[in-house]
Design a protein around this motif. Structure first.
Motif: not given
Length: 304
Positions: A211, A246, A231, A196, A227, A267, A213
């Protein structure tokens, strides 16, 4: 989204698995193929493979903090996918290919070939990596890897969509040349894997198709904030955030069977388009215990 809508291969999110590379001992290719066939039969629809070219000798480096070393087995993912594609219809995903340490034109050729062999089922997850030893061994600057990644992404898309490319950048020169045959997907989807750091999240929103993560972000407020930042970066770049994918990930252990569905649901609430289950380093014996755990998870879903 309803709780009961989540099951392998169906519903609002696509469910897959992570190949447990570190557990593949001995490195029996038939066992890898059987594992992939098994999870596909259970209804999962994508497979993620991690990537490392070199493992550093941690025993000769006091204070080594890298997660993997020279003893951890890693199958080269694009070569692996060409092998698996002969018998599997799964989407095959690099998660992630350490792109800056590789020659861009060669990756373009390899990925185009694999995508053609898979009939358009390759998703290229890329990242900058962390292992400076690996970069040194491949003759590439570790310090410039983020800038190189950005140039590579644009160049890959050109090579996958244009018969002739004329590119003169900071890191690569393509002098009126092209890749033939071109891939089925033009271009192949490129997803970025990262943590991040603000610059990394901005890059995802600006240039990536999706993405991945870093697992260290967890599944709570830190991930949600990141997130949101991705965006927002997409909007600033004039892109529609709704088009971004994602990729979620849920780590499994033999005792985690009861909380798999709630973790997938978190999620989904965040907006994940894909979630992969991961038995890597879960203390399981390869391959039998991995087969057994995925079978029990599938049976639990089917019984709801």
């Amino acid at each position: 989204m309803t709780h009961g809508s989540v099951r392998p291969g169906h519903g609002p999110v696509r469910l897959g698995v992570v190949l447990p590379q570190a557990e593949i001992r001995p490195s029996d290719p038939r066992a890898v193929r059987r594992f992939v066939e098994h999870v596909e039969e259970l209804g999962f629809d994508h497979l993620i493979a991690y990537d490392h070219v070199l493992g550093a000798d941690s025993q000769s480096r006091p204070g080594w903090t890298g997660h993997y070393d020279h003893r951890t087995p890693f199958l080269e993912p694009l070569t692996l996918f060409a092998y698996l594609g002969a018998t599997s219809s799964l989407e095959l995903v690099t998660g992630v290919l350490v792109l800056p340490q590789r020659q861009t034109a060669l990756v373009a050729k390899q990925a185009a070939t694999v995508d053609l062999l898979l009939d358009g089922r390759l998703r290229l997850g890329v990242g900058i990596g962390w292992n400076e030893v690996e970069y040194e061994g491949l003759g590439v600057s570790f310090r410039s890897r983020a800038a190189r990644l950005e140039e590579q992404i644009g160049l890959l898309r050109q090579l996958w969509t244009q018969p002739v490319v004329d590119h003169r950048g900071r890191f690569d020169i393509i002098d009126r040349a092209g890749v033939e045959p071109l891939p089925v997907q033009r271009p192949i989807p490129i997803w970025i894997g990262c943590g991040d750091a603000p610059t990394a999240l901005e890059r995802v929103g600006r240039v990536a198709d999706g993405w991945m993560p870093h697992p260290a972000l967890g599944g709570g407020s830190r991930l949600a904030a990141a997130w949101t930042a991705v965006r927002a970066a997409a909007e600033r770049a004039g892109r529609d955030p709704a088009t971004l994918g994602l990729q979620g990930q849920v780590r499994l252990t033999p005792g985690s069977l009861n909380d798999v569905t709630p973790r997938i649901d978190r999620w989904i609430e965040l907006g994940a388009t894909h979630v992969a289950l991961n038995t890597l380093e879960a203390g399981l014996t390869w391959p039998a215990d991995h087969h057994d755990l995925y079978t029990r998870i599938a049976q639990t879903w089917q019984a709801r």
